[in-house]
Write a protein that holds these residues in place. Structure first.
Motif, PDB file in Angstrom:
ATOM      1  N   ASP A  53      -1.513   2.829  -5.219  1.00  0.00           N
ATOM      2  CA  ASP A  53      -1.157   4.227  -4.956  1.00  0.00           C
ATOM      3  C   ASP A  53      -2.188   5.100  -5.667  1.00  0.00           C
ATOM      4  O   ASP A  53      -2.652   4.761  -6.751  1.00  0.00           O
ATOM      5  N   CYS A  75       0.835  -1.207   0.000  1.00  0.00           N
ATOM      6  CA  CYS A  75       0.000   0.000   0.000  1.00  0.00           C
ATOM      7  C   CYS A  75       0.868   1.254   0.000  1.00  0.00           C
ATOM      8  O   CYS A  75       1.849   1.324   0.729  1.00  0.00           O
ATOM      9  N   PHE A  76       0.467   2.251  -0.776  1.00  0.00           N
ATOM     10  CA  PHE A  76       1.231   3.497  -0.959  1.00  0.00           C
ATOM     11  C   PHE A  76       2.556   3.152  -1.662  1.00  0.00           C
ATOM     12  O   PHE A  76       3.636   3.449  -1.169  1.00  0.00           O
ATOM     13  N   CYS A  77       2.449   2.521  -2.820  1.00  0.00           N
ATOM     14  CA  CYS A  77       3.635   1.923  -3.446  1.00  0.00           C
ATOM     15  C   CYS A  77       4.552   2.934  -4.119  1.00  0.00           C
ATOM     16  O   CYS A  77       5.690   2.611  -4.453  1.00  0.00           O
ATOM     17  N   TYR A  78       4.055   4.169  -4.373  1.00  0.00           N
ATOM     18  CA  TYR A  78       4.850   5.193  -5.065  1.00  0.00           C
ATOM     19  C   TYR A  78       5.445   4.582  -6.344  1.00  0.00           C
ATOM     20  O   TYR A  78       4.695   4.067  -7.168  1.00  0.00           O
ATOM     21  N   ASP A 118      -4.311   2.134  -9.397  1.00  0.00           N
ATOM     22  CA  ASP A 118      -4.305   3.566  -9.123  1.00  0.00           C
ATOM     23  C   ASP A 118      -5.571   3.832  -8.294  1.00  0.00           C
ATOM     24  O   ASP A 118      -6.655   3.981  -8.865  1.00  0.00           O
ATOM     25  N   SER A 148      -0.108  -3.822  -5.819  1.00  0.00           N
ATOM     26  CA  SER A 148       0.413  -2.533  -5.343  1.00  0.00           C
ATOM     27  C   SER A 148      -0.606  -1.434  -5.579  1.00  0.00           C
ATOM     28  O   SER A 148      -1.239  -1.380  -6.632  1.00  0.00           O
TER      29      SER A 148
END
Ligand code: SAH
Length: 396
Positions: free
Chosen positions: A249, A226-229, A277, A247
């Protein structure tokens, strides 16, 4: 040189070698100083304590360059300090062979307001205080001398500059690099780093050791990142042999870049990666509703609490995502959970995660406490330098 005279009793923090002088501690400024000028810091009884950079616009009215009140702050001073900071990292085993390394970690390396990260042959520098701003040329020259790098790019566009009434400053200050991403290899994985527009100076170097841990733990597991950038933990999990990696983000460009990063690693099984996304708060709920389960979950959210004033609201956000993550784990599953909020202490973070486990009705234990790598040191005199903390938890 102007003299910054402290109010009575306010010299104590300087005796403990804390490098900040707050506005409320200043009795007066004797003489004239412009933003960034060097001043001598004096106790109320006249004792000289330090040389510091004056910053009239900021609540942190001065930042200490040297606790030697006779120190001369000039080009040679910066050359020396920068060379020392770079040399300290040269012997650290975990940094051997690394292409992405933080060379200067501001106050904790004796250079308040100065951050410098090396990506291969390029150094990205970020100046965040009036004092650092004044010595830009000396800092750039010192970095080139200490590293022999081909280019120095300035990314002084962080919001904190506003507190010192400084606008954004970006651009090449020495040499340049070809257009496009700089590619670094970390633990055998390639990452494209966008030094012009990426977060921070382009990459989360502070998570390097935790990415390695992720790789070591991921073998055969289904992973949720989570919040994979730009895919940092996701790619290391794939490199470690994860069975699958989902993943998430909410930044479209970040997810796009993460996909591109996967594409420059032909050795990884792209078919095991799925990217979304999407908002993490909503996605955790919908995954739970759908009955999905994972063997390993990484939570590396943005800074929910920049300062202690935001701690309460941030605590609720941390608890929410950690509770859902615990609920989404298979028996024996691992949670790697982080907070990069300066306003949340390691102690408080552990309490929040404990509350989340309780609400999720899981029996969880801490296997390891996590933090940044050794190129992000924390000066014992400057506990504010500690911001990233994490816990590796396992449920029954
Ligand atoms: N783990 C990353 C760094 C994470 S930075 C690494 O190691 O490289 C935080 C990321 O969270 C950013 O990419 C930002 O786009 C994303 N983000 C912020 N709020 C979000 C939300 N509510 N849902 C999903 N992603 C979010």
């Amino acid at each position: 040189m102007a003299q910054l005279v402290l109010a009575s009793g306010k010299e104590r923090s300087l005796f403990r070698r804390h490098p900040w002088v707050f506005a409320a501690s200043v009795a007066k400024l004797d003489g004239r100083a412009r933003a960034g000028d060097t001043v001598t810091v004096q106790a109320a009884d006249g004792r000289e304590l330090a040389r510091a950079a004056w910053s009239p616009a900021s609540q942190i009215r001065a930042r200490v360059w040297s606790f030697d009140p006779a120190a001369i702050i000039d080009h040679a001073f910066f050359k020396r300090r920068i060379a020392e900071s770079v040399a300290r990292r040269a012997d650290l085993p975990e940094l051997q062979g690394q292409q992405g390394v933080r060379l200067i970690h501001a106050e904790s390396d004796g250079l308040p307001g100065v951050i410098a990260d090396r990506y291969g042959d390029t150094v990205v520098v970020q100046l965040t205080s009036a004092g650092a701003e004044k010595w830009r040329d000396a800092i750039v020259t010192g970095l080139v001398a200490a590293t022999g790098c081909a280019g120095v790019y300035e990314r002084s566009d962080s919001e904190v500059r506003g507190l010192e009434r400084l606008g954004p400053e970006t651009g090449w200050r020495h040499g340049s690099a070809p257009d496009g991403d700089i590619v670094i290899s970390e633990h055998g994985v390639n990452y494209g780093v966008d030094i012009l527009a990426g977060h921070k100076t382009g990459f989360y170097l502070d998570q390097r050791e935790n990415r390695l841990l992720t790789m070591q733990l991921a073998g055969g597991r289904s992973v949720l990142n989570c919040f994979c950038y730009t895919g940092g933990f996701s790619l290391q999990a794939l490199a470690g042999g994860a069975a699958s990696v989902l993943s998430i983000d909410s930044s479209g460009p970040a997810v796009e870049r993460a996909r591109r990063n996967l594409a420059i690693n032909p050795q990884l099984s792209a078919g095991r990666a799925e990217w979304r996304d999407a908002d993490v708060f909503e996605t955790l709920r919908s995954l739970h509703k759908a009955g999905e389960r994972f063997d390993m979950i990484v939570l590396d959210p943005p800074k929910f609490a920049p300062s202690a004033a935001h701690a309460e609201r941030a605590s609720r956000a941390y608890k929410d995502i950690n509770m859902f993550a615990f609920r989404l784990l298979n028996p024996g599953g691992m949670l790697l959970t982080y907070s990069c909020s300066g306003g949340i202490s390691p102690d408080l973070f552990q309490k929040i995660v404990a509350g989340a486990a309780l609400d999720a009705e899981v029996d969880a234990r801490i296997l390891r406490r996590l933090g940044p790598g050794a190129d992000h040191p924390v000066s014992l005199a400057f506990p504010e330098g500690e911001y990233l903390k994490g816990l590796l938890c396992q449920i029954k």
